[in-house]
Design a protein around this motif. Sequence first.
Motif, mmCIF file in Angstrom:
data_model
loop_
_atom_site.group_PDB
_atom_site.id
_atom_site.type_symbol
_atom_site.label_atom_id
_atom_site.label_comp_id
_atom_site.label_asym_id
_atom_site.label_seq_id
_atom_site.Cartn_x
_atom_site.Cartn_y
_atom_site.Cartn_z
ATOM 1 N N ASP A 461 0.908 -1.171 -0.084
ATOM 2 C CA ASP A 461 -0.122 -0.031 0.147
ATOM 3 C C ASP A 461 0.733 1.290 0.092
ATOM 4 O OD1 ASP A 461 0.822 0.630 2.446
ATOM 5 O OD2 ASP A 461 -1.121 0.073 3.365
ATOM 6 N N ALA A 462 0.258 2.512 0.260
ATOM 7 C CA ALA A 462 0.774 3.826 0.211
ATOM 8 C C ALA A 462 1.916 3.843 1.035
ATOM 9 C CB ALA A 462 -0.113 4.838 0.104
ATOM 10 N N GLY A 463 1.962 3.240 2.342
ATOM 11 C CA GLY A 463 2.955 3.460 3.365
ATOM 12 C C GLY A 463 3.847 2.246 3.411
ATOM 13 N N GLY A 464 3.759 1.423 2.294
ATOM 14 C CA GLY A 464 4.654 0.361 2.339
ATOM 15 C C GLY A 464 4.127 -1.011 3.111
ATOM 16 N N ALA A 465 3.139 -1.010 3.660
ATOM 17 C CA ALA A 465 2.541 -1.955 4.315
ATOM 18 C C ALA A 465 2.156 -3.176 3.462
ATOM 19 C CB ALA A 465 1.306 -1.631 5.269
ATOM 20 N N VAL A 466 1.997 -4.411 3.727
ATOM 21 C CA VAL A 466 1.980 -5.491 3.090
ATOM 22 C C VAL A 466 0.572 -6.135 3.022
ATOM 23 C CG1 VAL A 466 2.859 -7.738 2.298
ATOM 24 C CG2 VAL A 466 4.336 -6.230 3.251
ATOM 25 N N SER A 467 -0.127 -6.167 2.221
ATOM 26 C CA SER A 467 -1.415 -7.076 2.302
ATOM 27 C C SER A 467 -1.549 -8.280 1.490
ATOM 28 C CB SER A 467 -2.591 -6.217 1.499
ATOM 29 O OG SER A 467 -3.792 -6.891 1.378
ATOM 30 N N ARG A 468 -1.811 -9.288 2.396
ATOM 31 C CA ARG A 468 -1.351 -10.709 1.868
ATOM 32 C C ARG A 468 -2.763 -11.425 1.660
ATOM 33 N NH1 ARG A 468 3.673 -11.787 1.851
ATOM 34 N NH2 ARG A 468 5.093 -10.601 3.239
#
Length: 557
Positions: A461-468
């Motif tokens: 996402d925009a902040g670099g968080a990972v969606s799995r």
Amino acid sequence: MTSGRHLVRAFCASLRCASLFCASLLWAVLLGGCGDAPCEAGASCASTLPSGAPCEGALVCGATGESVCVCDGTDAGARDAGDGATTDGGPRDGGVQDGGATDAGDGDAGPPPELKAFPSAIGAGAYATGGRGGQVIHVTTLDWAAPGGLREALTTPGPRIVVFDVAGEIDATAERPYVPVIRGDAFDDLTIAGQSAPEGGITIRTSELLFEDVDNVVVRYLRFRQDPRFNQDAFWLQGCSRVVVDHCTFSHGGDEAASVASSVGASGDVTVQRSFFQDSKTGMIVGVDDVAGDFTLALNLWTNVSHRFPNPKGEGHYDIVNNVVYNWRERLVRITGGGTYNIVNNHYRTSAGGLRSTGWFGATGDITRQLHRVQTRADDEPRIFAAGSLVLPVQRPSPQADDRDMFLVFAASHLPEHSPVPDAYFVTSAFPFVGAPFPLLTAAETYEAVLGDVGANATLDAGGAVSRAHDDKDAADLAMVRADSYAGAFYDPRASVPWARIAPASRPAGFDTDRDGMPDAYERDQGLDPADPSDGPGDADGDGYTNVEEYLNRVDG
């Protein structure tokens, strides 16, 4: 890819590591006795390396009850081996592995480790650099051939990193089968970062997506599904070297699901890892006829595919380790020609609706002819180390120190079809794993490790968080493996195989103002300038990865 290294491997294997020279090239796998007590697979054990240094490991049980102490350690930066069953795929604390020598990463003087394509890259292709330092190209439309489409990004010459501002399905079936989308060194140095797409990711509907003679390629987090109107591979890398394919999904292949193979030219330094192969006629071919090259296939999953897991050919070295295969039909690995092989700690499961059905072999039938095959000419001299694999639930429920009994001669060989493979083709010590080291799991550990993290399962996402998350088909197939619930016709027409639909999505305006591949929000969090495109190829922390790679590598944890 040098022939000398393959000769060293074969020479050492023929000596069974009797010399100190060979001991400096191979890992420590030491035999331990159980006395009168039964061997307990997985129990902790301790032994001593040839230098006298202690090592700790776990027991693997042999066919007649003998135990093998599989050690975790390395000895003074060298890998030693005896007549054991399995090896550790390199030091667990880092280091460099190249044909035998290992820098265990303990701070001793010496050159720094070569930078990997991304932190979790392993094996022969791990040191590909892809498009590092090149231009960032944004895919802004799902229209394959339109300006801003994926075709334009791929066919732009020079080093490049391809990122996606869209999610959904890209229809690339306008490409003709057997005609490369890109060919030649003008298109080398390519990274395709599927993890950069919005949630849902990218599926490419292919006729046959073909790259020919393109080197230094990194492909991550993409799904390649072949339109059932076509009968080729969903994805084919022909004559390509220095390649790593990671966390991709391949399905509906009319021939192979995917291949890294050619009949001419050269290919090598290739890794395919944590990728998911589904519902295709066959799995994968790797290698080039009569040509050397190094290949690693590790931590992959094949489901509802008949055979070729993989089919290696040529005179190269092939590490086929820690893979899971569910519901095959004809055979597992088929070796063609010469070369050296580690076929170690793989996890094979028949299905109740397939080989274990009453129409095939029943619940307890002998499926020896459905295991590994070797196809050779009289002048071929393959050398195979095979150990530690499981065939569940009946054929091989416990790992063995020697799996040569799982191999039979294939058709069109100079030996009788279905006869046992000659002992001369087998060695009793593992060859050194090639490329970047990685820990070798047991076959039992492999099952959960692979099913828990395989295929195109992550976006940023925009902040670099990972969606799995998997798409619906990947998720359903993983549930099928766990439940052993395959209920098809063994095998189903590809047109009847489910096809996941991905809802189209786009990044909002202002997501990446300077178009350097990093979202504005992430750049601000990292102290970078969202209005300065020059900081994308920079290296703020000096670790060798560019700033845009640091963002893309957030999926590595």
